[in-house]
Design an enzyme around this catalytic site. Structure first.
Site, PDB file in Angstrom:
ATOM      1  N   SER A  36       0.852  -1.184   0.000  1.00 19.08           N
ATOM      2  CA  SER A  36       0.000   0.000   0.000  1.00 19.08           C
ATOM      3  C   SER A  36       0.890   1.237   0.000  1.00 19.08           C
ATOM      4  CB  SER A  36      -0.910   0.010   1.223  1.00 19.08           C
ATOM      5  OG  SER A  36      -1.567   1.268   1.308  1.00 19.08           O
ATOM      6  N   LYS A  89     -11.641 -16.830   7.476  1.00 16.73           N
ATOM      7  CA  LYS A  89     -12.135 -17.896   8.343  1.00 16.73           C
ATOM      8  C   LYS A  89     -12.259 -19.246   7.643  1.00 16.73           C
ATOM      9  CE  LYS A  89     -13.034 -15.947  12.379  1.00 16.73           C
ATOM     10  NZ  LYS A  89     -12.711 -16.539  13.656  1.00 16.73           N
ATOM     11  N   THR A 105     -20.890 -25.998  14.615  1.00 21.31           N
ATOM     12  CA  THR A 105     -20.143 -24.866  15.143  1.00 21.31           C
ATOM     13  C   THR A 105     -21.099 -23.785  15.585  1.00 21.31           C
ATOM     14  OG1 THR A 105     -18.200 -23.471  14.793  1.00 21.31           O
ATOM     15  CG2 THR A 105     -19.833 -23.509  13.017  1.00 21.31           C
ATOM     16  N   SER A 112     -21.143 -15.886  14.616  1.00 19.71           N
ATOM     17  CA  SER A 112     -22.010 -14.750  14.329  1.00 19.71           C
ATOM     18  C   SER A 112     -22.001 -14.462  12.831  1.00 19.71           C
ATOM     19  CB  SER A 112     -21.569 -13.522  15.125  1.00 19.71           C
ATOM     20  OG  SER A 112     -20.240 -13.187  14.800  1.00 19.71           O
ATOM     21  N   ASN A 132     -18.941 -15.063   9.859  1.00 15.30           N
ATOM     22  CA  ASN A 132     -17.855 -15.471   8.966  1.00 15.30           C
ATOM     23  C   ASN A 132     -17.361 -16.894   9.213  1.00 15.30           C
ATOM     24  OD1 ASN A 132     -17.872 -13.079   7.547  1.00 15.30           O
ATOM     25  ND2 ASN A 132     -16.284 -12.130   8.782  1.00 15.30           N
TER      26      ASN A 132
END
Length: 171
Positions: A26, A51, A73, A76, A78
């Protein structure tokens, strides 16, 4: 402890199931901070998140008997998408426990992948995890921790392995 050999093995195992994302320098961030800053573009992963790396390593390390039982599993979003993607790539059943406040778009993505969705009446992912662990123990399936499992950690560690390899080849 997760060592370089475990991460290398994970890299080989998950290679057919994940995208090797690019590493790029970057210029604006490097100039702003007076350092050579590089970005690993994991948002380009097929699931939009890193993930899937840990999930794929766990799922593809299961033996045939374990895989036949499926996986469970809590997430929330990902991690659930990653587990559902990995399970679908292996053709195994998976159940994802989600808090009631999980993002509708992430719940929909998990559903499109064929996972069974269980919504827990709580805003706390820890409650979803506790319910998922109880379910896994009750029905005898493998629980995939989003953060506390050597196979998951080794899979996530493949990011660092790729960064080191790609940075060594960078101009």
């Amino acid at each position: 402890m997760i060592d370089a050999a475990a991460i290398a093995e994970a890299g080989e195992r998950i290679a057919p199931h994940v995208t090797r994302t690019p590493l790029f320098r970057s210029e604006p961030m490097s100039e702003r901070h007076g350092a050579d800053l590089w970005i690993k573009a994991e948002h380009l992963q097929r699931t939009g998140s890193f993930k899937v790396r840990g999930s794929a390593n766990f799922v593809h390390a299961l033996d045939a008997a374990e895989a036949a039982l499926g996986v469970v599993t809590a997430s929330s979003g990902n991690h659930g998408i990653g587990v559902a993607t990995a399970a679908a790539s292996r053709g195994i059943d998976c159940t994802i426990f989600l808090p009631s406040t999980a993002s509708a778009s992430k719940v929909a993505a998990i559903g499109r992948l064929g996972a069974e969705i269980v919504t827990v009446d709580s805003t706390d992912t820890a409650d979803a995890e506790a319910a998922a662990r109880r379910h896994a123990e009750r029905v005898g399936v493998s629980f995939i921790s989003p953060y506390n499992d050597p196979a998951v950690i080794a899979g996530q560690g493949t990011i660092g392995k790729e960064i080191l390899e790609d940075a060594a080849e960078a101009p």
